[in-house]
Enzyme design. Structure first.
Site, PDB file in Angstrom:
ATOM      1  N   LYS A  86       0.903  -0.941   0.466  1.00 41.43           N
ATOM      2  CA  LYS A  86      -0.151   0.310  -0.214  1.00 41.43           C
ATOM      3  C   LYS A  86       1.201   0.782  -0.039  1.00 41.43           C
ATOM      4  CE  LYS A  86      -3.575  -0.169   2.226  1.00 41.43           C
ATOM      5  NZ  LYS A  86      -4.358   0.171   4.186  1.00 41.43           N
TER       6      LYS A  86
HETATM    7  C1  E4P Z   1      -7.521   1.835   3.886  1.00 42.55           C
HETATM    8  O1  E4P Z   1      -6.795   1.333   3.644  1.00 42.55           O
HETATM    9  C2  E4P Z   1      -7.854   2.091   5.225  1.00 42.55           C
HETATM   10  O2  E4P Z   1      -6.526   2.319   6.024  1.00 42.55           O
HETATM   11  C3  E4P Z   1      -8.599   2.140   6.543  1.00 42.55           C
HETATM   12  O3  E4P Z   1      -9.649   1.164   6.065  1.00 42.55           O
HETATM   13  C4  E4P Z   1      -9.382   3.256   6.480  1.00 42.55           C
HETATM   14  O4  E4P Z   1     -10.206   2.757   7.646  1.00 42.55           O
HETATM   15  P1  E4P Z   1     -10.989   4.634   8.850  1.00 42.55           P
HETATM   16  O5  E4P Z   1     -11.222   5.422   8.389  1.00 42.55           O
HETATM   17  O6  E4P Z   1     -12.715   2.942   9.404  1.00 42.55           O
HETATM   18  O7  E4P Z   1      -9.980   4.526   9.740  1.00 42.55           O
END
Ligand code: E4P
Length: 225
Positions: A86
């Site tokens: 990522k």
């Molecule tokens: C995904 O890439 C994100 O890291 C994650 O889903 C963010 O989720 P949140 O807004 O619940 O922290």
């Protein structure tokens, strides 16, 4: 639409995986911190549990492209070459996405708040782009619509990238995107559990059991009546 688990709590991951049809696991640095375990210790456990073929997404921390690329190398070395790296979608991130994708690394562009970020990441070769649906909603915009727009931009421009929608707070948000046929959604375990938690379902099933037991006796089933 693929369904991934957005969690690094190994107990919750195992439990959710056992009951729900999931395609992989995603993490981010905050999710790893919430596990209160060393990053590679818990990630290795998740990798072993889901197997070498399933999707595991792990985020880099560095801010410079060169350092992101170095991290990506270590992540793949320690967790398997098919692990999705990522990369936050900044200009430095875009540079890293370009060179990692050219080198055959599976990249998920993350921290996506706008369709333009997603478009550029996809052109640079990212396999997935992750719009943060609920965080976008919290800013006063329509996160679902942005995820759908990104999906349409990919298809209309002949880009093979898929949307990996993230940051959900309820079933309805996920359902809207399933109806639209986006590539994937990654969802926290408590939100996944909420998918089929419904008083109407519970009461319908209980009525069937009560009627049946009235006929053949308490505790009896089709296996012993
Ligand atoms: C995904 O890439 C994100 O890291 C994650 O889903 C963010 O989720 P949140 O807004 O619940 O922290």
């Amino acid at each position: 639409m693929k369904l991934l688990i957005d969690d690094a709590n190994i107990v919750k991951v195992k439990e959710t995986w056992e009951y729900y049809p999931c395609d992989g696991v995603t993490t981010n640095p905050s999710i790893l911190a919430a596990s209160e375990r060393q990053p590679y210790e818990v990630l290795r456990e998740i990798r072993e549990f889901i197997g070498p073929e399933r999707e595991l997404h792990v985020q880099v921390i560095s801010k410079k492209a060169k350092d992101m690329e170095k991290e990506a190398g270590v992540i793949r070395e320690r967790l398997g070459a098919n692990t999705y790296v990522k990369i936050p979608m900044t200009p430095e991130g875009l540079k890293a996405i370009k060179s990692l994708s050219e080198a055959g690394v599976n990249v998920t562009a993350t921290a996506i708040y706008t369709p333009m970020q997603a478009f550029l990441a996809a052109k640079a070769g990212a396999k997935y782009t992750a719009p943060y649906v609920n965080r976008i909603n919290n800013m006063g915009y329509n996160g679902i619509q942005i995820a759908m727009d990104i999906h349409d931009i990919f298809r209309k421009n002949g880009l093979s990238a898929e949307v990996l929608a993230a940051s959900f707070k309820n079933s309805q948000q996920v359902l809207e995107l399933a109806k639209y046929g986006i590539g994937a959604s990654t969802v926290a375990t408590d939100v996944i559990e909420g998918f089929i938690k419904n008083a109407a379902i519970t009461s319908a099933i209980q009525a069937f059991v009560d009627d049946f037991e009235g006929l053949v006796g308490n505790g009896r089933t089709m296996a012993d009546c």
